[in-house]
Design an enzyme around this catalytic site. Structure first.
Site, PDB file in Angstrom:
ATOM      1  N   ASP A 180       0.832  -1.204   0.000  1.00  0.00           N
ATOM      2  CA  ASP A 180       0.000   0.000   0.000  1.00  0.00           C
ATOM      3  C   ASP A 180       0.868   1.257   0.000  1.00  0.00           C
ATOM      4  O   ASP A 180       1.658   1.476   0.920  1.00  0.00           O
ATOM      5  CB  ASP A 180      -0.886  -0.062   1.258  1.00  0.00           C
ATOM      6  CG  ASP A 180      -2.013   0.938   1.238  1.00  0.00           C
ATOM      7  OD1 ASP A 180      -2.002   1.840   0.388  1.00  0.00           O
ATOM      8  OD2 ASP A 180      -2.913   0.814   2.095  1.00  0.00           O
TER       9      ASP A 180
ATOM     10  N   GLY B 294      -5.218   3.363  -7.698  1.00  0.00           N
ATOM     11  CA  GLY B 294      -5.507   3.506  -9.122  1.00  0.00           C
ATOM     12  C   GLY B 294      -4.834   4.682  -9.793  1.00  0.00           C
ATOM     13  O   GLY B 294      -5.138   4.992 -10.951  1.00  0.00           O
TER      14      GLY B 294
ATOM     15  N   ASP C 183     -10.524   3.927  -1.275  1.00  0.00           N
ATOM     16  CA  ASP C 183     -11.140   2.929  -0.389  1.00  0.00           C
ATOM     17  C   ASP C 183     -12.658   2.867  -0.542  1.00  0.00           C
ATOM     18  O   ASP C 183     -13.330   3.898  -0.587  1.00  0.00           O
ATOM     19  CB  ASP C 183     -10.828   3.261   1.072  1.00  0.00           C
ATOM     20  CG  ASP C 183      -9.358   3.059   1.390  1.00  0.00           C
ATOM     21  OD1 ASP C 183      -8.557   2.863   0.454  1.00  0.00           O
ATOM     22  OD2 ASP C 183      -9.022   3.106   2.587  1.00  0.00           O
TER      23      ASP C 183
HETATM   24  C1  GLA Z   1      -5.441   2.149   2.851  1.00  0.00           C
HETATM   25  C2  GLA Z   1      -5.968   1.014   1.984  1.00  0.00           C
HETATM   26  C3  GLA Z   1      -7.000   0.238   2.755  1.00  0.00           C
HETATM   27  C4  GLA Z   1      -6.385  -0.306   4.026  1.00  0.00           C
HETATM   28  C5  GLA Z   1      -5.802   0.845   4.846  1.00  0.00           C
HETATM   29  C6  GLA Z   1      -5.005   0.353   6.037  1.00  0.00           C
HETATM   30  O1  GLA Z   1      -6.422   3.102   3.128  1.00  0.00           O
HETATM   31  O2  GLA Z   1      -6.497   1.518   0.789  1.00  0.00           O
HETATM   32  O3  GLA Z   1      -7.506  -0.830   1.972  1.00  0.00           O
HETATM   33  O4  GLA Z   1      -5.395  -1.236   3.707  1.00  0.00           O
HETATM   34  O5  GLA Z   1      -4.923   1.650   4.071  1.00  0.00           O
HETATM   35  O6  GLA Z   1      -4.414   1.399   6.750  1.00  0.00           O
END
Ligand code: GLA
Length: 428
Positions: A185, A231, A252
């Protein structure tokens, strides 16, 4: 879009939401500024007999994510409350509920498992995860796989230790624990990118994902690689080249119809980038988390199946209703998602709030989703599909998936579709 230089799609940026102000800044700036060129991998020239007799069978035997990954992820329901007992309970529930046998095999720990690094730089889990190897053994003994989460930046989105500067070490640690899946991430790496000129920033991000891919490969353990950078910079164009088995295409998700629909219906046009081993990921499921009505969750499942999206349940599996379980384990919906042809579906028609999405399937049939995005207060609306428009000749056999009912043989069908709902057909 044709292949060629990548320009960031402004639309994706505008719709990419984020729960963290800090990251919103980072993300949108990255969105605005990134541009890049497509990556091309050099294919080594192998003797033909090797390709035929050794490499291909080996690769096929090991293909990770031949169909979109299915499983469970801790974030949507537990967020930072994830712990070893929570993960074990999810694994238990996947087995006892029948979800494992329906295909949900990954048990993915999201953010908030990380502890500190020791003097050698090796990452350790925090006190909520006393023994990661033992947890992996527990999960594996149930015929399941274990996933974990990190960031190319120094900190994860929830502020835990990221992999920056420790990529090789972390990959080795994950492999030693028995990890089968890594969600990687962007998080704090996005802030670092802002210090670079746009073109360099793009390349730096691509390189960061590639670096972890190579580190994972070096372990010799097949580990599914899930790119999460919301994305930006048309990741669907370069995700496969940095070893991505799946890549998030959006910000998200949350447990509301409006946001789920914005993400799901916003996937139009990305179908051509999905194929076995490499999938667009519109984020995890919210089914069963309580924020949507049954029709809305059916829309969520149907759309994700047509999109050949990863199906990662995001609810509390130890406490789900029979209705939630039935929805998650509907074998005919899963069959559409997991179809071996690996062709993502796309929007076929739209008129106002009414949309038809179609996914071609390996046996020549097609999954057809008739969606009504209008307010449920407006009641049901008729949506008509003439099957000749989908390339069929003459009358076809039509099955209503959610009602598990063969509707007969016909040339066209008019479905009555409730607001925020769907009628999902399989047509042959
Ligand atoms: C980001 C990701 C989420 C999750 C959080 C965890 O927002 O997009 O899917 O993994 O981090 O902190």
């Amino acid at each position: 879009m044709d292949a060629g230089p990548v320009q960031y799609d402004e639309r994706e940026c505008e719709t990419a939401p984020s729960e963290r102000e800090r990251r919103v800044d980072a993300d949108t700036s990255v969105c605005r500024t990134l541009q890049g060129a497509e990556m091309r991998l050099r294919v080594a020239h192998l003797p033909i007999f090797l390709v035929c007799f050794l490499s291909v069978p080996l690769a096929m035997a090991q293909q990770v994510a031949a169909t979109p990954p299915m499983g469970w992820n801790s974030w949507n329901h537990f967020a930072e409350k994830v712990s070893d007992p929570v993960v074990r309970a999810a694994a238990d529930a996947l087995v006892s509920s029948g979800m494992r046998d329906a295909g949900y095999v990954y048990v993915n720990i999201d953010d908030a498992w990380q502890g500190k690094r020791d003097e050698k730089g090796i990452i350790h889990s925090n006190e909520k995860f006393p023994d990661m190897k033992a947890l992996a053994d527990y999960v594996h003994a149930k015929g399941l796989k274990l996933g974990i989460y990190s960031s190319p930046g120094p900190k994860t989105c929830a502020g835990f230790e990221g992999s920056y500067g420790h990529e090789g070490q972390d990959a080795q640690t994950y492999a030693a624990w028995g990890i089968d899946y890594l969600k990687y991430d962007l998080c704090s790496f996005g802030e670092m990118l802002l210090k670079e000129p746009p073109q360099e920033a793009f390349q730096t991000m691509v390189d960061a994902y590639k670096k972890m891919h190579e580190a994972l490969q070096k372990t010799g353990r097949p580990i599914a690689f899930s790119l999460c950078q919301y994305g930006v910079a048309a990741v669907w164009r370069w995700g496969p080249d940095v070893g991505g088995n799946l890549w998030r295409t959006t910000g998200d998700i949350n447990d509301t119809y409006d946001h789920m629909a914005e993400i799901g219906f916003g996937q139009a046009g990305l179908a051509k980038y999905a194929k076995p081993g490499h999938w667009n990921d519109p984020d995890m499921l919210e089914v069963g988390n309580g924020g949507m009505k049954p029709d809305e969750y059916r829309t969520h499942m149907s759309l994700w199946a047509i999109l050949a999206a990863p199906l990662l349940a995001g609810n509390d599996l130890s406490n789900m209703t029979p209705e939630t379980l039935a929805m998650l384990t509907n074998r005919e919906v899963i069959a559409i998602d997991q179809d071996t042809a690996g062709m993502q579906g796309d929007r076929f028609w739209a008129e106002g709030p009414y949309e038809i999405w179609v996914k071609p399937l390996a046996d020549g049939s097609k999954a057809v989703g008739l969606f009504n995005r209008a307010d449920p207060l407006a009641g049901s609306a008729p949506i008509k599909i003439a099957f000749k428009d989908l390339g069929f000749q003459g009358a076809v056999k039509v099955r209503d998936i959610w009602n598990a009912k063969d509707l007969g043989v016909m040339e066209e069908y008019v479905a009555s579709v409730p607001g925020h709902g769907v009628v999902l057909l399989r047509v042959k």
